[in-house]
Structure formats: C-alpha cells, structure tokens
Design a protein around this motif. Sequence first.
Motif, PDB file in Angstrom:
ATOM      1  N   ARG A  33      35.150  54.418 -42.541  1.00 38.62           N
ATOM      2  CA  ARG A  33      35.598  53.567 -43.657  1.00 38.62           C
ATOM      3  C   ARG A  33      37.116  53.560 -43.726  1.00 38.62           C
ATOM      4  O   ARG A  33      37.756  54.579 -43.436  1.00 38.62           O
ATOM      5  CB  ARG A  33      35.054  54.118 -44.977  1.00 38.62           C
ATOM      6  CG  ARG A  33      33.644  53.647 -45.293  1.00 38.62           C
ATOM      7  CD  ARG A  33      33.292  54.048 -46.703  1.00 38.62           C
ATOM      8  NE  ARG A  33      33.303  55.508 -46.842  1.00 38.62           N
ATOM      9  CZ  ARG A  33      32.211  56.264 -46.855  1.00 38.62           C
ATOM     10  NH1 ARG A  33      31.028  55.727 -46.748  1.00 38.62           N
ATOM     11  NH2 ARG A  33      32.310  57.583 -46.984  1.00 38.62           N
ATOM     12  N   SER A 180      34.141  45.113 -54.759  1.00 39.04           N
ATOM     13  CA  SER A 180      33.771  45.195 -53.348  1.00 39.04           C
ATOM     14  C   SER A 180      33.066  43.910 -52.963  1.00 39.04           C
ATOM     15  O   SER A 180      31.862  43.772 -53.139  1.00 39.04           O
ATOM     16  CB  SER A 180      32.909  46.413 -53.068  1.00 39.04           C
ATOM     17  OG  SER A 180      31.853  46.448 -53.982  1.00 39.04           O
ATOM     18  N   ASN A 184      33.982  42.947 -44.806  1.00 38.46           N
ATOM     19  CA  ASN A 184      34.128  44.177 -44.039  1.00 38.46           C
ATOM     20  C   ASN A 184      35.403  44.071 -43.209  1.00 38.46           C
ATOM     21  O   ASN A 184      35.427  43.461 -42.144  1.00 38.46           O
ATOM     22  CB  ASN A 184      32.888  44.360 -43.149  1.00 38.46           C
ATOM     23  CG  ASN A 184      32.987  45.610 -42.303  1.00 38.46           C
ATOM     24  OD1 ASN A 184      34.075  46.198 -42.155  1.00 38.46           O
ATOM     25  ND2 ASN A 184      31.867  46.032 -41.761  1.00 38.46           N
ATOM     26  N   HIS A 187      35.585  45.147 -39.527  1.00 39.93           N
ATOM     27  CA  HIS A 187      34.979  44.135 -38.652  1.00 39.93           C
ATOM     28  C   HIS A 187      35.913  42.928 -38.502  1.00 39.93           C
ATOM     29  O   HIS A 187      36.156  42.452 -37.383  1.00 39.93           O
ATOM     30  CB  HIS A 187      33.626  43.724 -39.252  1.00 39.93           C
ATOM     31  CG  HIS A 187      32.971  42.599 -38.525  1.00 39.93           C
ATOM     32  ND1 HIS A 187      32.392  42.757 -37.283  1.00 39.93           N
ATOM     33  CD2 HIS A 187      32.813  41.298 -38.856  1.00 39.93           C
ATOM     34  CE1 HIS A 187      31.908  41.603 -36.890  1.00 39.93           C
ATOM     35  NE2 HIS A 187      32.152  40.688 -37.815  1.00 39.93           N
TER      36      HIS A 187
END
Length: 357
Positions: A33, A180, A184, A187
Amino acid sequence: EKGTYPHYMLKEIDEQPLVMRKIIQAYQDIDGRLSIYSQIIDAVTQADRLYIIACGTSYHAGLVGKQLIEKLAKIPVEVHVSSEFVYNMPLLSEKPLFIFISQSGETADSRAVLVKVKEMGYKALTITNVPGSTLSREADYTLLLHAGPEIAVASTKAYTAQIAVLAILADVAAKSRGYSEDFNLVHELGLVANAMEVLCGSKEEVEQMAYDYLTVTRNCFFIGRSLDYFVCLEGALKLKEISYIQAEGFAGGELKHGTIALIEEGTPVVALATQKDVNWSIRGNVKEVIARGANPCIISMKGLNEEGDRFIIPKVHELLTPLISVIPLQLLAYYAALHRGCDVDKPRNLAKSVTVE
Ligand code: F6R
C-alpha cells in the motif's frame, strides 16, 4: 554519466518510466500500500490550507499538484511563485502548511520564503530530489523524488517525479481523511510508467514534428484547458529555455481575450487534448486559430482523438495525464533545440541551481 546518449536531457527523458517505478516502490509499505510518514500526513490533514511554493518547472508541477490534492484529499491548496510570495504574501489561513517543491533544494527564492514562514512559526514540508539540501534541512519534513541526479539544465524527470510524489501525497491524505474512491494509484502509476515507455519509443515521430513545425519559426503557442493548460505552461518553458523560440502557454479560452492577435499565417500552435470534459471546447479553440492561419499540432489522448490529430498518447487516468502528455513536449523542445544548433544541456544565461534571489 550520459553513456551512449548525446545529451543528458535525452537520457533523463528516457529515465522517466524507471523513475515512476522507483517512486512507486519507495512509497509502498510491506503490504504494497502507498504510505507516507504519519507525521507528514498529520501535518497535511490538520492544515486548513496548503501553500505550495516553487519556481519554474517545479511551480508548474505544483499547479498540477493542487488539482490532485483538491480533487482527491479535498484540502484547499494555493500555488505561488516563490519570488512573488516573499514580498507580496497573501492573507494566510488560520492553520497553513507550506509545501516547497524544489528539484535542487537550493533555490534561493524558495529558501527566502522558507526562512520567512519559519520565522512566523509555521511548519514546512520540502519535496526535493536532493537529500540533505538546504531546503530539506531547514524544513520540518522532507519527501524525496528518487529521480536520481538531474544534470541537464532543463528539468524533465524531476517534473514528472514531483507530480507522482504529489499524487501519492494526495492519495494517502485522501485515504487518511476517509475519502477512498475507486482509485488504485499504484496500478494507475504502473500504467503511466508503461505509457511513458511507449512515448519514449516514439522519438522519430516527435523529431519529425519538431522539424515540421519548429525549424524556422520565431514563435510557438501551446494551448490547453484544465490540466492540459498547466502542461502547456511547462511545454512552453521547455521550448524557450533550450531552443530560444519565443513560446507561450495559454488557457484555450483566454486566446480570444488577446493572444489570438499574434496568430499569423503558419504560426505553430500546439494543442493538448487529454481531458474529456473540455475536449469539445479545446477543439473549438483550435478551429479559431486555424481560421487565422495557424499551423495546428494537436496532441490528443487515445479515446479523445480525432482525424487530423498529429500525435496520440496512450490512455491513462484522467488526473495523471500531465505525467505523459509532457513527454512529447519535452522531446519536441529537445529536437527543436538540436535542429537549431543550440546547446541542449547548457542553454545560454541559465544555471542548474539558482542560488541568488
Ligand atoms: C526549467 C528549470 C527551472 C527550475 C527552477 C526551480 O527547466 O529547470 O525552471 O525548475 O529554477 O529549480 P528547483 O526545482 O531546483 O527549485
């Protein structure tokens, strides 16, 4: 060492995919993360407003950073040029945090602001490529760019590294504030690195563009809207500093408020079209300049491209397009300078670190 490269600038442009991957790695925790030292995230999320202070290319990265932080973390951000801020400080918010962006960490104009805001008792974060640099030592916190030494005077990989680190800061701050989204970043930045690789492989195409548009011209305009506008400012700065072509970046909608008067038969106008919401309107601006005789060079993103566009960049997340749309502009400046016989790595009148105010 520049190895087999004819210039540091070209080498540094080519290093950008690798730098993206290094940054992703450097800011990942053991679970993969994205993570930033919690004291820094606390300082960012407890501030009621962030003040980004920088010069030149770093200022242009700050303009993109503002959008990322406001859109993702929803914290208000102001971006200021150091040499103006120091003498003409705006009314500050109650709990400001200052963010200095500086590749070298030695820029005197930025340091002057840092000294002043520290005297006023405020906290500061420096985003720099050089650990132990003055701006890093004198600030409370530092985030590193991990771009490796940048030797060419014209900043390239530091600009994209700055935007990537600002994106990570925005994303981690957003998560910590409970926003959130379906995003991502690890990615998305991976896709950016891949797209950068594709673009670095398109040198011949861009060289031909430089040849077609910039070999004999005296000036060149860059137009874009929204995030593309900020990239246009950077594209124009790159072109002027190394090729000495008079270049200006404009917001597409501002053209008709004055600058359009400068368009003559054959004037090159580079237009960026990577933003869906404004694709229609930037193309309207292109039609306006064509009607005045301009020679348009449209650089669009895949999916938004239309017939007649000169160069198409791969699709990446809409907030991250500056990381890739800048690459053809860096290469355009490089080849324009090369074709015009300029000293690419050491342009006249410029120094790599500006240590005087
Ligand atoms: C442009 C360029 C300069 C620097 C500016 C700030 O290519 O290199 O505009 O961006 O002098 O330098 P740093 O980031 O070292 O504070």
